[in-house]
Scaffold this motif. Structure first.
Motif, mmCIF file in Angstrom:
data_model
loop_
_atom_site.group_PDB
_atom_site.id
_atom_site.type_symbol
_atom_site.label_atom_id
_atom_site.label_comp_id
_atom_site.label_asym_id
_atom_site.label_seq_id
_atom_site.Cartn_x
_atom_site.Cartn_y
_atom_site.Cartn_z
ATOM 1 N N VAL A 102 0.823 -1.222 0.000
ATOM 2 C CA VAL A 102 0.000 0.000 0.000
ATOM 3 C C VAL A 102 0.853 1.267 0.000
ATOM 4 O O VAL A 102 0.505 2.247 -0.657
ATOM 5 C CB VAL A 102 -0.984 0.052 1.195
ATOM 6 C CG1 VAL A 102 -2.166 -0.829 0.970
ATOM 7 C CG2 VAL A 102 -0.304 -0.254 2.502
ATOM 8 N N MET A 106 0.668 4.093 -3.743
ATOM 9 C CA MET A 106 -0.338 5.133 -3.487
ATOM 10 C C MET A 106 -0.817 5.766 -4.796
ATOM 11 O O MET A 106 -1.960 6.194 -4.900
ATOM 12 C CB MET A 106 0.243 6.204 -2.564
ATOM 13 C CG MET A 106 0.447 5.744 -1.144
ATOM 14 S SD MET A 106 -1.106 5.385 -0.291
ATOM 15 C CE MET A 106 -1.571 7.027 0.272
ATOM 16 N N THR A 109 -3.609 3.322 -6.201
ATOM 17 C CA THR A 109 -4.864 3.416 -5.445
ATOM 18 C C THR A 109 -5.462 4.819 -5.588
ATOM 19 O O THR A 109 -6.678 4.975 -5.711
ATOM 20 C CB THR A 109 -4.642 3.084 -3.951
ATOM 21 O OG1 THR A 109 -3.575 3.888 -3.446
ATOM 22 C CG2 THR A 109 -4.291 1.626 -3.746
ATOM 23 N N GLY A 110 -4.579 5.831 -5.636
ATOM 24 C CA GLY A 110 -5.044 7.213 -5.778
ATOM 25 C C GLY A 110 -5.713 7.450 -7.124
ATOM 26 O O GLY A 110 -6.762 8.094 -7.198
ATOM 27 N N HIS A 171 -5.700 3.168 0.247
ATOM 28 C CA HIS A 171 -5.101 4.510 0.172
ATOM 29 C C HIS A 171 -5.068 5.154 1.564
ATOM 30 O O HIS A 171 -4.068 5.743 1.964
ATOM 31 C CB HIS A 171 -5.928 5.369 -0.793
ATOM 32 C CG HIS A 171 -5.179 6.535 -1.355
ATOM 33 N ND1 HIS A 171 -4.197 6.406 -2.314
ATOM 34 C CD2 HIS A 171 -5.256 7.870 -1.100
ATOM 35 C CE1 HIS A 171 -3.719 7.604 -2.625
ATOM 36 N NE2 HIS A 171 -4.343 8.510 -1.900
ATOM 37 N N GLY A 175 -2.040 6.458 3.857
ATOM 38 C CA GLY A 175 -2.021 7.918 3.778
ATOM 39 C C GLY A 175 -2.349 8.646 5.061
ATOM 40 O O GLY A 175 -1.729 9.667 5.374
#
Lengths: 222, 248
Positions: A102, A106, A109-110, A171, A175
């Motif tokens: 993850v 990013m 997923t972003g 994410h 994050g």
């Protein structure tokens, strides 16, 4: 101050602050959405308030859109700069040996979440703008529940929402806590922040998924 | 043991490099990784071939000179050691080992497995020091009381040997762990506070100028650092930098 704006640390902080703002917004969003399962009348009242309140429409909504754009643009800028920082790639690179998937993906997923936001904006925001400003329809505080439930009638949209929230969860998993580190906060509270991040990253998307499935399985019968 | 090696060969900085295959027979588990390469080089020299260039100096894990990416990880598969402390017992008979130089735009390859890490030197020169009058009346550092917690953290940060494993491990080739360790070791001590503001701004500016990537908090640097430098230092550097920049 000018050197601050151009610095790598400032870019991290911009990502962190815009990200945290969006994290907070998610909590508000999921709370309002959840009322659609509990009480259609409450959902209609809240939705109408959000749709016609001046503060929400002319201050909070533009700030939210700016927040999304800043987070997205800065994310892309960082990705380009980071790719340039290693122009010749390794023949063999064991990223999984020292960092979770993850945290290393990013951008993937972003981008999926961003693509989902395109669909989400088309579904609700564009519809709302058309209803109010193009078609100039009169205010109808009772329409929101029906419109929302009907959106989840097609299985493809429900599945897309579920997949997107799965990616949003990943994410958030990295994050949320990461934003505190970027802003210089790494202390005795860090383990608690990391634990809270994991709970938040699972619970919030799960509630969104539950709402989507609930409405898909409980369509409005005319 | 029989070991198959895939090693990056590059004639010089301007040449294009490639992976070349070598086979080593009779490798002992007690050999250090660098000794294994020494034997390979002796073999290459005896055949009239050009030996493989690689950096090494103290061979006891304190100088930070050795710098190999081994099977996709800086300093190889074991934690908290440098390549010179890595032994062949960490591999098994028939293994294939890929050896590459540390990769970063700011660490250009000079030859084969040797990279130019002067970018780190320039970051250090930008502020990794304290200005002390060495006229002979210098105050003994030990005469200033320092909280144990701060002294320990400063010492841990100062353990950074500047090998570049953090850059090599980071998917973004970021040098923030190195720079933050150098910032922290002074920022935590009273002698370093006097120039703390200028130091962090100058070192971060130089780090950015060198073309290193941006930290995305994956934590890979902390895992691969042979000296166990903590991510806490990056957070401290961010705090110091933001505070110094806002104050002006």
């Amino acid at each position: 101050m000018s050197s601050l704006i151009k610095s790598s640390i400032a870019r991290k902080v911009v990502m962190a602050l815009s990200g945290l703002f969006l994290v907070l917004f998610l909590a508000l969003h999921v709370t309002i959405n959840l009322t659609s399962v509990i009480s259609p009348d409450t959902f209609n009242q809240w939705s109408h308030f959000m749709g016609y309140n001046g503060l929400v429409q002319y201050i909070m909504q533009p700030v939210l859109i700016i927040g999304v754009i800043v987070h997205f643009v800065m994310g892309i800028v960082l990705e380009i700069k980071n790719t340039q920082a290693r122009s010749i790639k390794y023949t063999k690179y064991k990223g999984a040996a020292n960092a979770p998937w993850v945290s290393r993906n990013m951008i993937i997923t972003g981008l999926v979440v961003l693509a989902f936001l395109g669909l989400h904006f088309y579904d609700f925001w564009v519809h709302e703008m058309t209803y109010k400003y193009i078609e100039s329809n009169p205010e109808d505080p009772t329409r929101y529940y029906t419109e929302t439930v009907e959106k989840f009638a097609p299985i493809w949209r429900t599945v897309l929402y579920i997949v997107s929230f799965g990616l949003l969860s990943l994410h958030l998993w990295h994050g949320f806590a990461s934003s505190f580190q970027s802003m210089g906060l790494n202390n005795k509270y860090t383990p608690s922040i990391k634990s809270f991040t994991k709970i938040y990253a699972v619970v919030i998307p799960l509630v969104f998924v539950f709402i989507a499935i609930y409405h898909h399985l409980n369509p409005i019968t005319h | 043991m029989k070991i198959y090696l895939k090693i990056w060969r590059q004639k010089d900085a301007s040449s294009k490099g490639k992976i070349v295959d070598y086979t080593m027979n009779g490798v002992e588990g007690d050999m250090s990784f660098l000794e294994m390469l020494d034997i390979l080089n002796e073999d290459l020299i005896s055949k009239g071939e050009v030996p493989i260039e690689f950096d090494h100096d103290c061979r006891e894990g304190i100088c930070g000179t050795c710098s190999l990416q081994i099977n996709g990880r800086p300093h190889g598969p074991d934690r908290l050691i440098t390549v010179c402390q890595l032994h062949m017992r960490s591999f098994k008979d028939g293994d294939t080992i890929v050896i590459e130089p540390f990769r970063a735009k700011a660490f250009p390859v000079i030859k084969d497995l040797i990279v130019d890490r002067n970018a780190f030197e320039r970051i250090q020169q930008a502020g990794g020091f304290i200005s002390v009058n060495t006229s002979g009346r210098t105050v003994d550092a030990n005469s200033i009381p320092i909280r144990k917690e701060n002294a320990d953290k400063a010492f841990n940060a100062a353990a950074c040997i500047g090998c570049g494993a953090c850059v090599a491990a980071c998917k973004n080739a970021s040098a923030m762990l190195f720079t933050s360790a150098k910032v922290s070791q002074f920022a935590l001590l009273p002698q370093g506070r006097i120039e703390a503001s200028e130091r962090v701004q100058n070192m971060v500016r130089q780090m950015d100028l060198e073309g290193f990537g941006n930290c995305t908090n994956t934590g890979a640097c902390e895992i691969e650092c042979p000296k166990g430098i903590s991510l806490e230092n990056i957070a401290r550097m961010n705090r110091e930098y933001l505070g110094a920049s806002i104050k002006g």
